[in-house]
Design an enzyme around this catalytic site. Structure first.
Site, PDB file in Angstrom:
ATOM      1  N   ASP A  46       1.100  -1.110   0.054  1.00 24.79           N
ATOM      2  CA  ASP A  46      -0.002  -0.006  -0.093  1.00 24.79           C
ATOM      3  C   ASP A  46       0.760   1.323  -0.084  1.00 24.79           C
ATOM      4  OD1 ASP A  46      -2.217  -1.784   0.151  1.00 24.79           O
ATOM      5  OD2 ASP A  46      -2.379  -1.500   2.495  1.00 24.79           O
TER       6      ASP A  46
HETATM    7  N1  URA Z   1      -1.159  -5.887   3.808  1.00 20.95           N
HETATM    8  C1  URA Z   1      -1.529  -4.794   3.955  1.00 20.95           C
HETATM    9  O1  URA Z   1      -2.563  -4.756   4.419  1.00 20.95           O
HETATM   10  N2  URA Z   1      -0.964  -3.756   3.265  1.00 20.95           N
HETATM   11  C2  URA Z   1       0.270  -3.942   2.723  1.00 20.95           C
HETATM   12  O2  URA Z   1       0.763  -2.841   2.027  1.00 20.95           O
HETATM   13  C3  URA Z   1       0.926  -5.202   2.695  1.00 20.95           C
HETATM   14  C4  URA Z   1       0.134  -6.525   3.390  1.00 20.95           C
END
Ligand code: URA
Length: 234
Positions: free
Chosen positions: A103
């Site tokens: 993310d």
């Molecule tokens: N899980 C998440 O919620 N976000 C990420 O960026 C990676 C794994």
């Protein structure tokens, strides 16, 4: 391999642009100006310079980036900068892609490669590679939450509960979580389903490979054979 093809495969532009770079004297090999695009060079352990910057020849690119917050794992970002803006332009030109996505607000270990099989091996749901995350939680962690994460939590749209391989508190608000899947917002959703909230998320390792401590946020490096071996060991 001839010099034009070397530059082309390493992402220095179209064949025509690579020929022009060479012919105009921008390239050196072993300290000597290399102006013949058709001259053959052994690519084994080859280093060449373009405009004074030295590049090792890599038949395939395997890279690790310490991703800072505020960057999207996309070449065509919607709301933030692209992680590719942290890398030399030739990586995008030679087709390097993110191995899975983090993310925009997640930090830490991001692999990138132009080896399609490698990308597939580490993103395929069938190949369960452990990924270790460190999450900061809004509320204090408790045994019930840790137990729920270890036993499995049901996420919206998933047919069955998903369990963490390991879930350990490192402090009141710091959780170490290892998961095998790579589902959308998986860690944040798992923490929410266990009754807490993820405030910050960092990926520390994939398989047996850990983000090098000396790699600063925003910095990248080539993965060597040892690192690739550790990744596969996972
Ligand atoms: N899980 C998440 O919620 N976000 C990420 O960026 C990676 C794994």
């Amino acid at each position: 391999m001839n010099l034009e093809s070397i530059l082309f495969t390493q992402g220095f532009g179209s064949r025509r642009q690579c020929r022009a770079l060479i012919a105009r004297g921008h390239v050196t090999i072993d300290g000597e100006s290399a102006t013949d695009p058709d001259a053959d060079h052994d690519t084994n352990a080859l280093n060449f310079t373009v405009d004074g910057v030295t590049w090792p020849y890599h038949a395939a690119a395997y890279i690790v980036l310490n991703k800072p917050a505020g960057y999207e794992c996309s070449r065509d970002p919607q709301h933030h900068r692209s992680v590719f803006s942290l890398l030399p332009a030739q990586f995008a030109t030679r087709g390097v892609q993110c191995v899975g996505r983090l993310d925009q607000d997640t930090t830490g270990l991001l692999l990138l490669s132009d080896d399609g099989q490698f990308v597939h091996a580490f993103t395929s749901p069938k190949r369960k590679v452990p990924k270790l995350y460190v999450a900061t939680t809004r509320h204090p962690l408790d045994d019930a939450q840790l137990g729920a994460l270890r036993e499995g939590v049901l996420l919206h749209g998933e047919p069955k509960p998903i369990a963490a391989v390991a879930a350990n508190a490192r402090g009141d608000h710091e959780l170490e979580l290892t998961v095998l899947e790579g589902k959308y917002h998986q860690v944040k959703r798992m923490i929410a389903a266990a009754g807490n909230r993820c405030e910050a998320l960092h990926r520390d390792s994939i398989g047996g490979y850990t983000l090098p401590a000396e790699l600063a946020p925003g910095a990248w490096q080539w993965l060597d054979e040892t690192a690739l071996g550790l990744l596969r060991k996972g």
